[in-house]
Design an enzyme around this catalytic site. Structure first.
Site, mmCIF file in Angstrom:
data_model
loop_
_atom_site.group_PDB
_atom_site.id
_atom_site.type_symbol
_atom_site.label_atom_id
_atom_site.label_comp_id
_atom_site.label_asym_id
_atom_site.label_seq_id
_atom_site.Cartn_x
_atom_site.Cartn_y
_atom_site.Cartn_z
ATOM 1 N N GLU A 70 -2.809 -14.757 -17.380
ATOM 2 C CA GLU A 70 -3.723 -15.416 -16.444
ATOM 3 C C GLU A 70 -4.261 -16.708 -17.049
ATOM 4 O OE1 GLU A 70 -5.116 -15.106 -13.271
ATOM 5 O OE2 GLU A 70 -6.344 -16.812 -13.866
ATOM 6 N N SER B 176 2.640 -14.571 -9.249
ATOM 7 C CA SER B 176 1.642 -14.367 -8.174
ATOM 8 C C SER B 176 0.451 -15.255 -8.482
ATOM 9 C CB SER B 176 1.240 -12.895 -8.107
ATOM 10 O OG SER B 176 0.957 -12.387 -9.403
ATOM 11 N N GLY C 244 -0.431 -14.563 -13.290
ATOM 12 C CA GLY C 244 -1.531 -14.556 -12.322
ATOM 13 C C GLY C 244 -2.153 -13.182 -12.205
ATOM 14 N N HIS D 12 -23.139 15.625 1.998
ATOM 15 C CA HIS D 12 -22.980 16.092 0.615
ATOM 16 C C HIS D 12 -21.899 17.173 0.556
ATOM 17 C CE1 HIS D 12 -23.957 17.220 -3.461
ATOM 18 N NE2 HIS D 12 -23.912 18.499 -3.071
ATOM 19 N N LYS E 284 0.829 -1.211 0.000
ATOM 20 C CA LYS E 284 0.000 0.000 0.000
ATOM 21 C C LYS E 284 0.864 1.262 0.000
ATOM 22 C CE LYS E 284 -2.483 -2.746 -0.485
ATOM 23 N NZ LYS E 284 -2.495 -4.230 -0.415
HETATM 24 P P1 FAD Z 1 1.552 -13.951 8.409
HETATM 25 O O1 FAD Z 1 1.301 -12.511 8.273
HETATM 26 O O2 FAD Z 1 2.148 -14.667 7.270
HETATM 27 O O3 FAD Z 1 2.481 -14.101 9.681
HETATM 28 C C1 FAD Z 1 3.028 -15.327 10.062
HETATM 29 C C2 FAD Z 1 4.249 -15.065 10.901
HETATM 30 O O4 FAD Z 1 4.635 -16.271 11.530
HETATM 31 C C3 FAD Z 1 5.465 -14.599 10.105
HETATM 32 O O5 FAD Z 1 6.072 -13.515 10.744
HETATM 33 C C4 FAD Z 1 6.390 -15.798 10.098
HETATM 34 O O6 FAD Z 1 7.761 -15.458 10.041
HETATM 35 C C5 FAD Z 1 6.047 -16.405 11.445
HETATM 36 N N1 FAD Z 1 6.343 -17.838 11.563
HETATM 37 C C6 FAD Z 1 6.002 -18.833 10.735
HETATM 38 N N2 FAD Z 1 6.400 -20.022 11.242
HETATM 39 C C7 FAD Z 1 6.987 -19.742 12.427
HETATM 40 C C8 FAD Z 1 7.569 -20.547 13.423
HETATM 41 N N3 FAD Z 1 7.594 -21.869 13.350
HETATM 42 N N4 FAD Z 1 8.101 -19.925 14.499
HETATM 43 C C9 FAD Z 1 8.069 -18.576 14.620
HETATM 44 N N5 FAD Z 1 7.517 -17.792 13.714
HETATM 45 C C10 FAD Z 1 6.975 -18.363 12.638
HETATM 46 N N6 FAD Z 1 -4.365 -8.853 3.242
HETATM 47 C C11 FAD Z 1 -5.255 -7.870 3.469
HETATM 48 O O7 FAD Z 1 -6.198 -8.069 4.232
HETATM 49 N N7 FAD Z 1 -5.111 -6.632 2.882
HETATM 50 C C12 FAD Z 1 -4.111 -6.358 2.043
HETATM 51 O O8 FAD Z 1 -4.009 -5.246 1.531
HETATM 52 C C13 FAD Z 1 -3.173 -7.377 1.763
HETATM 53 N N8 FAD Z 1 -2.145 -7.149 0.944
HETATM 54 C C14 FAD Z 1 -1.244 -8.143 0.691
HETATM 55 C C15 FAD Z 1 -0.210 -7.888 -0.204
HETATM 56 C C16 FAD Z 1 0.706 -8.874 -0.482
HETATM 57 C C17 FAD Z 1 1.812 -8.586 -1.450
HETATM 58 C C18 FAD Z 1 0.609 -10.133 0.176
HETATM 59 C C19 FAD Z 1 1.615 -11.201 -0.083
HETATM 60 C C20 FAD Z 1 -0.412 -10.393 1.070
HETATM 61 C C21 FAD Z 1 -1.354 -9.404 1.327
HETATM 62 N N9 FAD Z 1 -2.424 -9.618 2.184
HETATM 63 C C22 FAD Z 1 -3.339 -8.631 2.404
HETATM 64 C C23 FAD Z 1 -2.597 -10.900 2.885
HETATM 65 C C24 FAD Z 1 -2.077 -10.796 4.318
HETATM 66 O O9 FAD Z 1 -0.718 -10.410 4.287
HETATM 67 C C25 FAD Z 1 -2.224 -12.127 5.029
HETATM 68 O O10 FAD Z 1 -3.555 -12.579 4.932
HETATM 69 C C26 FAD Z 1 -1.854 -11.986 6.499
HETATM 70 O O11 FAD Z 1 -0.520 -11.561 6.638
HETATM 71 C C27 FAD Z 1 -2.036 -13.313 7.231
HETATM 72 O O12 FAD Z 1 -1.687 -13.144 8.564
HETATM 73 P P2 FAD Z 1 -1.147 -14.347 9.455
HETATM 74 O O13 FAD Z 1 -0.941 -13.785 10.802
HETATM 75 O O14 FAD Z 1 -2.021 -15.518 9.287
HETATM 76 O O15 FAD Z 1 0.239 -14.761 8.787
HETATM 77 P P1 NAI Z 2 -4.784 -14.950 -6.105
HETATM 78 O O1 NAI Z 2 -5.404 -16.225 -5.690
HETATM 79 O O2 NAI Z 2 -5.454 -13.672 -5.764
HETATM 80 O O3 NAI Z 2 -4.569 -14.953 -7.669
HETATM 81 C C1 NAI Z 2 -3.806 -15.934 -8.318
HETATM 82 C C2 NAI Z 2 -4.151 -15.898 -9.791
HETATM 83 O O4 NAI Z 2 -3.203 -16.686 -10.475
HETATM 84 C C3 NAI Z 2 -5.532 -16.489 -10.084
HETATM 85 O O5 NAI Z 2 -6.241 -15.615 -10.929
HETATM 86 C C4 NAI Z 2 -5.197 -17.817 -10.750
HETATM 87 O O6 NAI Z 2 -6.181 -18.224 -11.679
HETATM 88 C C5 NAI Z 2 -3.883 -17.498 -11.427
HETATM 89 N N1 NAI Z 2 -3.059 -18.657 -11.694
HETATM 90 C C6 NAI Z 2 -2.832 -19.734 -10.906
HETATM 91 N N2 NAI Z 2 -1.976 -20.593 -11.498
HETATM 92 C C7 NAI Z 2 -1.634 -20.039 -12.690
HETATM 93 C C8 NAI Z 2 -0.781 -20.422 -13.748
HETATM 94 N N3 NAI Z 2 -0.093 -21.578 -13.698
HETATM 95 N N4 NAI Z 2 -0.682 -19.624 -14.825
HETATM 96 C C9 NAI Z 2 -1.353 -18.457 -14.888
HETATM 97 N N5 NAI Z 2 -2.201 -18.030 -13.914
HETATM 98 C C10 NAI Z 2 -2.322 -18.805 -12.819
HETATM 99 O O7 NAI Z 2 -3.301 -15.019 -5.502
HETATM 100 P P2 NAI Z 2 -2.183 -13.895 -5.328
HETATM 101 O O8 NAI Z 2 -2.428 -12.743 -6.209
HETATM 102 O O9 NAI Z 2 -0.907 -14.632 -5.405
HETATM 103 O O10 NAI Z 2 -2.414 -13.420 -3.850
HETATM 104 C C11 NAI Z 2 -2.423 -14.365 -2.800
HETATM 105 C C12 NAI Z 2 -3.387 -13.957 -1.747
HETATM 106 O O11 NAI Z 2 -2.846 -12.902 -0.969
HETATM 107 C C13 NAI Z 2 -4.703 -13.391 -2.253
HETATM 108 O O12 NAI Z 2 -5.613 -14.395 -2.626
HETATM 109 C C14 NAI Z 2 -5.186 -12.641 -1.075
HETATM 110 O O13 NAI Z 2 -5.799 -13.527 -0.188
HETATM 111 C C15 NAI Z 2 -3.907 -12.107 -0.482
HETATM 112 N N6 NAI Z 2 -3.729 -10.720 -0.906
HETATM 113 C C16 NAI Z 2 -4.669 -9.810 -0.536
HETATM 114 C C17 NAI Z 2 -4.560 -8.509 -0.935
HETATM 115 C C18 NAI Z 2 -5.630 -7.560 -0.565
HETATM 116 O O14 NAI Z 2 -6.419 -7.888 0.294
HETATM 117 N N7 NAI Z 2 -5.686 -6.371 -1.143
HETATM 118 C C19 NAI Z 2 -3.442 -8.030 -1.724
HETATM 119 C C20 NAI Z 2 -2.529 -9.086 -2.097
HETATM 120 C C21 NAI Z 2 -2.681 -10.365 -1.661
#
Ligand code: FAD
Ligand code: NAI
Length: 474
Positions: free
Chosen positions: A213, A278, A190, A453, A58
């Site tokens: 995709e 992704s 993706g 508004h 973000k």
């Molecule tokens: P995580 O955030 O993955 O945290 C797990 C933690 O556990 C990590 O710090 C890891 O190092 C630690 N850990 C793992 N195993 C062990 C162990 N054995 N011992 C000690 N520590 C350990 N979600 C949204 O809602 N809004 C968004 O805008 C959004 N944007 C995203 C953008 C990207 C690029 C990505 C990849 C994800 C995004 N997500 C978003 C998804 C969101 O990041 C995850 O859903 C969320 O972080 C999950 O939280 P969690 O606590 O389950 O796991």
């Molecule tokens: P995603 O599940 O959102 O999208 C993956 C995409 O890749 C799908 O459209 C799927 O059909 C496609 N795909 C899968 N295999 C493929 C292949 N072999 N070739 C081409 N396309 C393929 O997963 P993404 O973007 O990796 O994000 C993971 C998760 O992280 C999200 O589902 C979401 O839960 C979380 N996230 C949330 C955000 C938010 O809340 N704003 C931002 C980023 C991630």
């Protein structure tokens, strides 16, 4: 320092750190173990979300949107910018500062709430009559004892078979947030949430972005009308999305070549300077040693839990990305709170019907509840109302009139079943819909509420009015 705790949380992402804080608020003695390291090897709690997910993405989305506005949007407002230049190092540095502020904030909250933090890897050692023995291995190994264990170990990016991430040319979300020079040609595999968000960042900064995709439909999980509108808007911005492709061989040398077959069956060999993969995420139980205590995983590797986040073992709970359900930070947090409250003898609750989704593109896409295709598949009779931002005064003043708000309400009772938005500030507007659905409001309830508004939220009211074909400004 005591090594006996009422609750040991393994994982300090949004699921884990919030569970730890809530459990401590409820008077329980709590430890949280998290292994994430910052670039100096120090603790960086906050998990994927804080370090390589929600927060840094973000930050870059905001910075790149400012750049895009300065380049393309300001002129319309009578603001002329000469000599506009990108300082990518500063932009990435700012993102890193925002991440660090969040890491530090969590460490402060642990201190304030008397949560004992261990920097290292948590693993099951054994179970006995009064709980579980957990090892916390960082610089040293500590052995801890917990009556309740909350697992919140998150998820990792899924790689394509035989194409490991090198984070130089073939990037997961981690590498995608740290590219040190804008690639001329960026490939993304993706067109899901990460593909669209990260594709948008680098397109705004000047890359030519192609997203490949596999599925034939764009954003298949999103309401079809909203997805079609978004697809049109992204195409106008110059984001190329090819649907229905089959990815073949990927070779990385100086650049990355991707062989793929398009929807019509034609072969292509595309060259990219960098490639973001992704294609979804997989649950993370690496190093947890579930086998030491017989913790059950499901067939996809998630920790198997019931509706209350209980695992197959007594007093072992799991929340967030490592269990079933949407991989969203706020879902992880809600589960974390609910589990802490259940441990303390209260009645924690997560309503899976009202978890909002947001894709932070421009315009943003946000929704809660059922979409039109789901209601049709379920045979539910509904009324739909839409209102375009083009007819909203605030959107016109902002200069951002793309998209619409869409309400879906039960045809018999008028209860709101889903709200879908593509447009400016959809991430904020969706909150009203979530509240309305939590209180089981009707479309008429929203239609009768006074909205300020001029505000974008008037589009929400108007879409609710449109359910009954009474929109006033359209
Ligand atoms: P995580 O955030 O993955 O945290 C797990 C933690 O556990 C990590 O710090 C890891 O190092 C630690 N850990 C793992 N195993 C062990 C162990 N054995 N011992 C000690 N520590 C350990 N979600 C949204 O809602 N809004 C968004 O805008 C959004 N944007 C995203 C953008 C990207 C690029 C990505 C990849 C994800 C995004 N997500 C978003 C998804 C969101 O990041 C995850 O859903 C969320 O972080 C999950 O939280 P969690 O606590 O389950 O796991
Ligand atoms: P995603 O599940 O959102 O999208 C993956 C995409 O890749 C799908 O459209 C799927 O059909 C496609 N795909 C899968 N295999 C493929 C292949 N072999 N070739 C081409 N396309 C393929 O997963 P993404 O973007 O990796 O994000 C993971 C998760 O992280 C999200 O589902 C979401 O839960 C979380 N996230 C949330 C955000 C938010 O809340 N704003 C931002 C980023 C991630």
């Amino acid at each position: 320092m005591s090594t006996n705790f009422d609750v040991i949380v393994i994982g300090g992402g949004p699921g884990g750190y919030i569970a730890a804080i809530r459990a401590a608020q409820l008077g329980l003695s709590v430890a949280c173990i998290d292994e994430w390291k910052n670039d100096k090897g120090g603790p960086a709690p906050g998990g994927t979300c804080t370090n390589v997910g929600c927060i840094p993405s973000k930050a870059l989305l905001q910075s790149s949107e400012h750049f895009d506005h300065a380049a393309h949007g300001f002129a319309e407002h009578g603001i002329e910018v000469k000599g506009l230049k990108l300082n990518l190092a500063q932009m990435l540095g700012r993102k890193d500062t925002v991440v660090k502020q969040n890491n530090d904030g969590i460490l402060y909250l642990f201190k304030k709430n008397k949560v004992t933090f261990f920097h290292g890897r948590g693993a099951f050692v054994k179970a006995d009559a009064d709980g579980y023995e957990i090892s916390a291995t960082g610089k040293n190994t500590e052995t801890l004892k917990g009556k309740h264990i909350i697992l919140a170990t998150g998820s990792n990016p899924r790689a394509l078979p035989q194409v490991p991430f090198d984070e130089e040319l073939i990037l997961s979300n981690t590498g995608a947030l740290a590219i040190d020079a804008v690639p001329k040609k960026l490939g993304v595999i993706g067109a899901g949430v990460i593909g669209l968000e990260m594709g948008s960042v680098w397109r705004r900064l000047g890359a030519e972005v192609t997203i490949l995709e596999a599925l034939p439909a764009f954003l298949g999980a999103v309401d079809h009308q909203i997805a079609a509108e978004a697809q049109k808007l992204f195409a106008k911005q110059g984001l190329t999305v090819e649907l229905g492709v089959k990815i073949g061989e990927i070779k990385a040398g100086k650049a990355v070549s991707v062989h793929y077959t398009d929807a019509a069956g034609k072969d292509h060999e595309a060259q990219f300077d960098r490639l973001i993969v992704s294609i979804g995420r997989v649950p993370n139980t690496i190093g947890l040693q579930p086998e030491a205590v017989g913790l059950a995983l499901d067939e996809r590797g998630f920790i198997a839990v019931d509706d209350h986040c209980r695992s197959n073992l007594p007093n072992v709970w799991a929340v967030g990305d490592v269990v079933r359900g949407p991989m969203l930070a706020h879902k992880a947090e809600e589960e974390g709170v609910a589990v802490a409250e259940r441990i303390a003898g209260k009645h924690g609750h997560v309503n899976f019907n009202t978890i909002p989704w947001v894709i932070y593109t421009s315009p943003e896409i946000a929704w809660v509840g059922k979409n039109e295709q789901q209601l049709q598949a379920e045979g539910v009779a509904y009324n739909a109302g839409t209102f375009p931002f083009m007819a909203n005064g605030r959107a016109r003043a902002l200069g951002d009139t793309s998209g619409m708000v869409k309400f879906l309400a039960d045809a018999r009772t008028d209860e709101i079943l889903g709200v879908h938005i593509v447009g400016p500030m959809a991430s904020e507007l969706i909150a009203e819909a979530v509240v309305a659905m939590e209180f089981r409001a009707s479309a008429e309830d929203i239609a009768r509420i006074c909205h300020a508004h001029p505000s974008l939220s008037e589009a929400t009211k108007e879409a609710a009015l449109a359910v009954d074909k009474r929109a006033l400004n359209f």
